[in-house]
Design an enzyme around this catalytic site. Structure first.
Site, PDB file in Angstrom:
ATOM      1  N   GLY A 109     130.523  41.914 -24.726  1.00 57.57           N
ATOM      2  CA  GLY A 109     129.386  42.404 -23.940  1.00 57.57           C
ATOM      3  C   GLY A 109     128.110  42.491 -24.763  1.00 57.57           C
ATOM      4  O   GLY A 109     128.153  42.730 -25.973  1.00 57.57           O
ATOM      5  N   LYS A 159     129.590  45.612 -33.294  1.00 57.26           N
ATOM      6  CA  LYS A 159     128.751  45.667 -32.091  1.00 57.26           C
ATOM      7  C   LYS A 159     129.494  46.317 -30.950  1.00 57.26           C
ATOM      8  O   LYS A 159     130.676  46.048 -30.780  1.00 57.26           O
ATOM      9  CB  LYS A 159     128.378  44.236 -31.688  1.00 57.26           C
ATOM     10  CG  LYS A 159     127.721  44.092 -30.362  1.00 57.26           C
ATOM     11  CD  LYS A 159     128.457  43.121 -29.423  1.00 57.26           C
ATOM     12  CE  LYS A 159     129.754  43.649 -28.902  1.00 57.26           C
ATOM     13  NZ  LYS A 159     130.303  42.935 -27.753  1.00 57.26           N
ATOM     14  N   THR A 160     128.928  47.187 -30.205  1.00 55.05           N
ATOM     15  CA  THR A 160     129.326  47.573 -28.856  1.00 55.05           C
ATOM     16  C   THR A 160     128.552  48.815 -28.443  1.00 55.05           C
ATOM     17  O   THR A 160     128.454  49.777 -29.220  1.00 55.05           O
ATOM     18  CB  THR A 160     130.842  47.833 -28.660  1.00 55.05           C
ATOM     19  OG1 THR A 160     131.050  48.279 -27.318  1.00 55.05           O
ATOM     20  CG2 THR A 160     131.447  48.854 -29.595  1.00 55.05           C
ATOM     21  N   ILE A 161     128.014  48.771 -27.234  1.00 50.80           N
ATOM     22  CA  ILE A 161     127.306  49.954 -26.733  1.00 50.80           C
ATOM     23  C   ILE A 161     128.281  51.116 -26.575  1.00 50.80           C
ATOM     24  O   ILE A 161     127.869  52.264 -26.562  1.00 50.80           O
ATOM     25  CB  ILE A 161     126.602  49.692 -25.381  1.00 50.80           C
ATOM     26  CG1 ILE A 161     127.615  49.306 -24.305  1.00 50.80           C
ATOM     27  CG2 ILE A 161     125.496  48.658 -25.523  1.00 50.80           C
ATOM     28  CD1 ILE A 161     127.109  49.520 -22.890  1.00 50.80           C
ATOM     29  N   ASP A 162     129.586  50.808 -26.447  1.00 49.47           N
ATOM     30  CA  ASP A 162     130.575  51.852 -26.150  1.00 49.47           C
ATOM     31  C   ASP A 162     130.714  52.879 -27.279  1.00 49.47           C
ATOM     32  O   ASP A 162     131.224  53.972 -27.050  1.00 49.47           O
ATOM     33  CB  ASP A 162     131.952  51.228 -25.883  1.00 49.47           C
ATOM     34  CG  ASP A 162     131.941  50.273 -24.712  1.00 49.47           C
ATOM     35  OD1 ASP A 162     130.935  50.246 -23.983  1.00 49.47           O
ATOM     36  OD2 ASP A 162     132.932  49.547 -24.528  1.00 49.47           O
ATOM     37  N   GLU A 165     132.900  55.798 -17.561  1.00 51.37           N
ATOM     38  CA  GLU A 165     133.435  54.630 -16.849  1.00 51.37           C
ATOM     39  C   GLU A 165     134.967  54.584 -16.809  1.00 51.37           C
ATOM     40  O   GLU A 165     135.572  54.227 -15.815  1.00 51.37           O
ATOM     41  CB  GLU A 165     132.899  53.388 -17.566  1.00 51.37           C
ATOM     42  CG  GLU A 165     133.267  52.080 -16.976  1.00 51.37           C
ATOM     43  CD  GLU A 165     132.665  50.939 -17.786  1.00 51.37           C
ATOM     44  OE1 GLU A 165     131.743  50.291 -17.281  1.00 51.37           O
ATOM     45  OE2 GLU A 165     133.111  50.696 -18.930  1.00 51.37           O
ATOM     46  N   LYS A 196     117.736  68.491  -3.042  1.00 55.24           N
ATOM     47  CA  LYS A 196     118.609  68.224  -1.882  1.00 55.24           C
ATOM     48  C   LYS A 196     119.764  67.267  -2.165  1.00 55.24           C
ATOM     49  O   LYS A 196     120.559  67.020  -1.280  1.00 55.24           O
ATOM     50  CB  LYS A 196     117.775  67.728  -0.698  1.00 55.24           C
ATOM     51  CG  LYS A 196     117.012  66.444  -0.936  1.00 55.24           C
ATOM     52  CD  LYS A 196     116.279  66.023   0.320  1.00 55.24           C
ATOM     53  CE  LYS A 196     115.515  64.738   0.067  1.00 55.24           C
ATOM     54  NZ  LYS A 196     114.767  64.282   1.197  1.00 55.24           N
ATOM     55  N   MET A 229     128.680  53.457 -18.380  1.00 55.64           N
ATOM     56  CA  MET A 229     129.545  52.502 -19.091  1.00 55.64           C
ATOM     57  C   MET A 229     130.142  53.106 -20.344  1.00 55.64           C
ATOM     58  O   MET A 229     129.710  54.166 -20.784  1.00 55.64           O
ATOM     59  CB  MET A 229     128.721  51.289 -19.489  1.00 55.64           C
ATOM     60  CG  MET A 229     129.114  50.068 -18.719  1.00 55.64           C
ATOM     61  SD  MET A 229     128.344  48.607 -19.391  1.00 55.64           S
ATOM     62  CE  MET A 229     128.759  47.474 -18.068  1.00 55.64           C
ATOM     63  N   GLY A 230     131.058  52.386 -20.912  1.00 51.17           N
ATOM     64  CA  GLY A 230     131.667  52.865 -22.159  1.00 51.17           C
ATOM     65  C   GLY A 230     133.146  52.542 -22.239  1.00 51.17           C
ATOM     66  O   GLY A 230     133.821  52.902 -23.192  1.00 51.17           O
ATOM     67  N   ARG A 231     133.656  51.899 -21.206  1.00 47.56           N
ATOM     68  CA  ARG A 231     135.064  51.535 -21.142  1.00 47.56           C
ATOM     69  C   ARG A 231     135.949  52.763 -21.369  1.00 47.56           C
ATOM     70  O   ARG A 231     135.660  53.816 -20.811  1.00 47.56           O
ATOM     71  CB  ARG A 231     135.368  50.457 -22.170  1.00 47.56           C
ATOM     72  CG  ARG A 231     136.226  49.336 -21.594  1.00 47.56           C
ATOM     73  CD  ARG A 231     136.659  48.448 -22.720  1.00 47.56           C
ATOM     74  NE  ARG A 231     135.718  47.412 -22.993  1.00 47.56           N
ATOM     75  CZ  ARG A 231     135.688  46.226 -22.390  1.00 47.56           C
ATOM     76  NH1 ARG A 231     136.571  45.955 -21.470  1.00 47.56           N
ATOM     77  NH2 ARG A 231     134.808  45.321 -22.711  1.00 47.56           N
ATOM     78  N   ASP A 284     137.965  44.172 -30.273  1.00 48.96           N
ATOM     79  CA  ASP A 284     138.811  42.986 -30.064  1.00 48.96           C
ATOM     80  C   ASP A 284     138.263  41.772 -30.827  1.00 48.96           C
ATOM     81  O   ASP A 284     139.030  40.997 -31.401  1.00 48.96           O
ATOM     82  CB  ASP A 284     138.910  42.653 -28.571  1.00 48.96           C
ATOM     83  CG  ASP A 284     139.790  43.666 -27.839  1.00 48.96           C
ATOM     84  OD1 ASP A 284     140.770  44.140 -28.440  1.00 48.96           O
ATOM     85  OD2 ASP A 284     139.487  43.998 -26.683  1.00 48.96           O
ATOM     86  N   ARG A 300     133.827  36.098 -23.845  1.00 49.72           N
ATOM     87  CA  ARG A 300     134.964  36.958 -24.179  1.00 49.72           C
ATOM     88  C   ARG A 300     136.236  36.160 -24.505  1.00 49.72           C
ATOM     89  O   ARG A 300     137.331  36.717 -24.474  1.00 49.72           O
ATOM     90  CB  ARG A 300     135.249  37.915 -23.016  1.00 49.72           C
ATOM     91  CG  ARG A 300     134.176  38.970 -22.796  1.00 49.72           C
ATOM     92  CD  ARG A 300     134.700  40.102 -21.927  1.00 49.72           C
ATOM     93  NE  ARG A 300     133.665  41.085 -21.620  1.00 49.72           N
ATOM     94  CZ  ARG A 300     133.322  42.081 -22.426  1.00 49.72           C
ATOM     95  NH1 ARG A 300     133.926  42.225 -23.595  1.00 49.72           N
ATOM     96  NH2 ARG A 300     132.384  42.938 -22.067  1.00 49.72           N
TER      97      ARG A 300
HETATM   98  P1  FBP Z   1     132.134  45.173 -25.538  1.00 48.35           P
HETATM   99  O1  FBP Z   1     133.309  46.053 -25.790  1.00 48.35           O
HETATM  100  O2  FBP Z   1     132.450  43.737 -25.589  1.00 48.35           O
HETATM  101  O3  FBP Z   1     130.962  45.532 -26.408  1.00 48.35           O
HETATM  102  O4  FBP Z   1     131.633  45.423 -24.034  1.00 48.35           O
HETATM  103  C1  FBP Z   1     131.352  46.702 -23.595  1.00 48.35           C
HETATM  104  C2  FBP Z   1     131.092  46.797 -22.113  1.00 48.35           C
HETATM  105  O5  FBP Z   1     129.713  46.898 -21.871  1.00 48.35           O
HETATM  106  C3  FBP Z   1     131.853  47.968 -21.502  1.00 48.35           C
HETATM  107  O6  FBP Z   1     131.142  49.168 -21.607  1.00 48.35           O
HETATM  108  C4  FBP Z   1     132.087  47.514 -20.083  1.00 48.35           C
HETATM  109  O7  FBP Z   1     133.232  48.095 -19.517  1.00 48.35           O
HETATM  110  C5  FBP Z   1     132.289  46.041 -20.244  1.00 48.35           C
HETATM  111  O8  FBP Z   1     131.562  45.661 -21.395  1.00 48.35           O
HETATM  112  C6  FBP Z   1     131.829  45.244 -19.063  1.00 48.35           C
HETATM  113  O9  FBP Z   1     132.163  43.925 -19.263  1.00 48.35           O
HETATM  114  P2  FBP Z   1     131.511  42.690 -18.541  1.00 48.35           P
HETATM  115  O10 FBP Z   1     130.212  42.416 -19.234  1.00 48.35           O
HETATM  116  O11 FBP Z   1     132.484  41.592 -18.806  1.00 48.35           O
HETATM  117  O12 FBP Z   1     131.322  43.036 -17.124  1.00 48.35           O
END
Ligand code: FBP
Length: 552
Positions: free
Chosen positions: A81, A202-205, A311, A242, A250-252, A176, A145
């Site tokens: 991602g 790398k990963t925003i998670d 998420e 209201k 996100m964050g898996r 991964d 991926r």
């Molecule tokens: P990475 O682990 O590859 O960095 O991806 C993170 C992520 O943004 C998760 O937070 C999210 O669940 C997933 O990718 C969404 O994947 P896709 O881009 O395939 O919809």
């Protein structure tokens, strides 16, 4: 392409580097530590990574390096991602290579790891890099991926590397992808190829984390983007008074993003999946918790609020986790039969005979949309795609149902109107914050030095991240140090252990100390937009998570 003013201004931003990486390549030396062990499963991993297991961590120090300055050919891959700052890793790597020797070359593999397997690449030139400095997204070379896992894919990767006479491949990815980097490094050594492999975190998670990997890049920018959006919604809620806003983030599997967003914005409720699993809380207990806050706030005429939902939550609620795991097994085991069924109704009828009784009852209790989402395709690693399950809508639906039943019994008499949101993709390709721009550039530069020192199977590491960039410590650690063995698609596999939220860690404790008050009172905080130019205390600070973890 017509550029916005900010876009143009960001080209001129010079990322800050740690002192050591500003030195001429010949004045940087590598200091090695002691041999390392994996997180667990030492013997098994030692046997699987015969050549690359247990190497020492390294860091760069001032010293003489007579061998510096050789010509290097390197290939780079963006994997998984998007995360803000990926282009700056490439820029740092490119600038490092050219500083070492202007004749060195960088190739970009297109569309992720499949670019290496299929030999699809471009030359990364100075003109190209200059178009992407300090910008978000992965569009310079694209991402993907694909997992390198079959013998043919490994062999094809080596063939490409040899055809391009590569000294090294740099894989910029999450857990991964870096697991893949370790396997590829081992394979390349085993074949006596001399091609090195270096990873970048790398990963925003935020779940690729370790003593030597204090943060994965992209987390900083992504959470600041979500923080701005949540703060804006909270202010809107407090103005209109209201709506209850149910916001999935996100964050898996990991709840780092939700936790950081909660620390930044002070919502009324933020679920932390790791805690829900540890306490074994059921879906109805979570709904009761929400209803409790709704009812209490209604007593003060506050018929509004903000709820943050990580998420991956559904996979941590015990009964839903069991249901998902049964579905995963059934869908894998009866793949062609499952895929041959055409309608949702027919799927339900078919599942009646396959699911356990409690899982079937739960599945049938879900709104049709959610039940359908649970049956969507799994990702290449066999996981359910949590980004596609609308957990916020599920919780809204169940809360509303429960409140209606309480109204009927006279237990509640307030108003409840809910709006659902999902923030994820909005943050993954934002212009990197100064922190991510600096950190990524440093990671790329550090990857160059790891290559120049002949290392392989290492991940680029920049530490001391809560200090100003010039004090950051650059080096690398062997990827095997982050690994353990896990069950994947029915087999034991070596993988990087995901760093989930530590319930004894400072960020969680800070949130837990606040949350009773946040549930009842309106204490929202409004972080505002990321600032790129201005005083360092506004532009250069990092996340509350990192500051708390580093004892700040
Ligand atoms: P990475 O682990 O590859 O960095 O991806 C993170 C992520 O943004 C998760 O937070 C999210 O669940 C997933 O990718 C969404 O994947 P896709 O881009 O395939 O919809």
């Amino acid at each position: 392409m017509e550029l916005s003013s900010l876009h143009r201004a960001r080209y001129g931003y010079q990322p800050k580097l740690p002192e050591i990486l500003r030195e001429p390549a010949a004045d940087v030396f590598v200091e090695t530590g002691h041999g390392t062990r994996a997180v667990s499963d030492h013997e098994e991993l030692c046997a699987l990574f015969k050549h690359s297991y247990g190497k020492p961590p390294v860091r760069f120090v001032k010293g003489r390096n007579e061998k510096a300055g050789g010509v290097l050919n390197v290939g780079v891959i963006l994997s998984g991602g998007q995360a803000p700052g990926g282009h700056n890793v490439i820029a740092g790597l490119f600038d490092g290579l050219k500083k070492g020797n202007p004749a060195s070359k960088l190739y970009g593999f297109l569309g992720g790891p499949s670019g290496l397997i299929e030999g699809k690449y471009i030359d990364i030139t100075a003109a190209l890099v200059d178009q992407y400095r300090n910008t978000g997204g992965f569009d310079m070379i694209g991402s993907g991926r694909t997992k390198i896992e079959t013998p043919e894919q490994f062999a094809a990767s080596l063939e490409t590397a040899q055809r391009l006479k590569l000294n090294a491949v740099v894989i910029i990815g999450g857990d991964d992808s870096n697991t893949n980097a370790a396997l590829l490094a081992e394979y390349f050594i085993d074949k006596g190829s001399g091609v090195q492999v270096i990873g970048c975190p790398k990963t925003i998670d935020g779940d690729l984390k370790h003593q030597y990997i204090e943060a994965s890049f992209g987390f900083d920018t992504a959470v600041k983007t979500y923080g701005e959006l949540i703060g804006n919604i909270a202010r809107d809620a407090n103005s209109a008074k209201k709506y209850w806003h149910f916001i999935k983030l996100m964050g898996r599997a990991a709840s780092h993003i939700a936790l950081e967003a909660a620390l930044q914005t002070h919502p009324n409720i933020c679920f932390i999946s790791e805690e829900i699993e540890a306490k074994g809380l059921s879906l109805s207990q979570l709904v009761e918790q929400i209803c409790g806050a709704v009812i209490k706030r209604a007593e003060n005429n506050e018929n509004f609020g903000v709820i943050l939902i990580p998420e991956g939550l559904v996979e941590f609620i015990p009964e839903v986790k069991t249901l998902i795991s049964e579905l995963n097994d059934i869908m894998a085991h009866y793949k062609s039969e499952f895929e041959g069924i055409r309608s949702f109704q027919a799927h339900c009828a078919w599942l009646e005979k396959k699911l356990s009784r409690p899982s079937l009852v739960l599945f049938e209790s879900f709104p049709e949309e959610i039940a359908k989402q649970l049956l969507l395709d799994r990702d290449p690693h066999g996981n359910v795609q949590v980004s596609r399950i609308e957990t916020e809508k599920l919780l809204m639906h169940l809360t509303e149902k429960k409140l209606i039943s309480m109204k009927v019994s006279g237990a509640y008499n307030g108003k409840f109107a809910a709006i659902g949101h999902f923030f994820g993709y909005e943050g993954r390709s934002a212009f990197p914050s100064n922190f991510d721009a600096d950190y990524c550039y440093s990671l790329g530069f550090s990857a160059f030095f790891l290559i120049a020192f002949g290392l392989t199977g290492y991940i680029s590491s920049i530490c001391n991240l809560s200090a100003p960039a010039r004090e950051w410590v650059a080096g690398g650690i062997p990827i095997t140090m982050l690994m353990n063995m896990e069950q994947r698609k029915g087999k034991r596999k070596p993988v990087i252990k995901k760093a989930l939220v530590d319930l004894n860690g400072a960020p969680f404790r800070a949130f837990a100390a606040l949350r009773d008050e946040l549930a009842l009172k309106t204490c929202f905080k409004y972080p505002g937009a990321i600032q790129y130019f201005g005083p360092p205390e506004i532009c250069d600070t990092t996340t509350i998570t990192l500051l708390l973890e580093r004892g700040g």
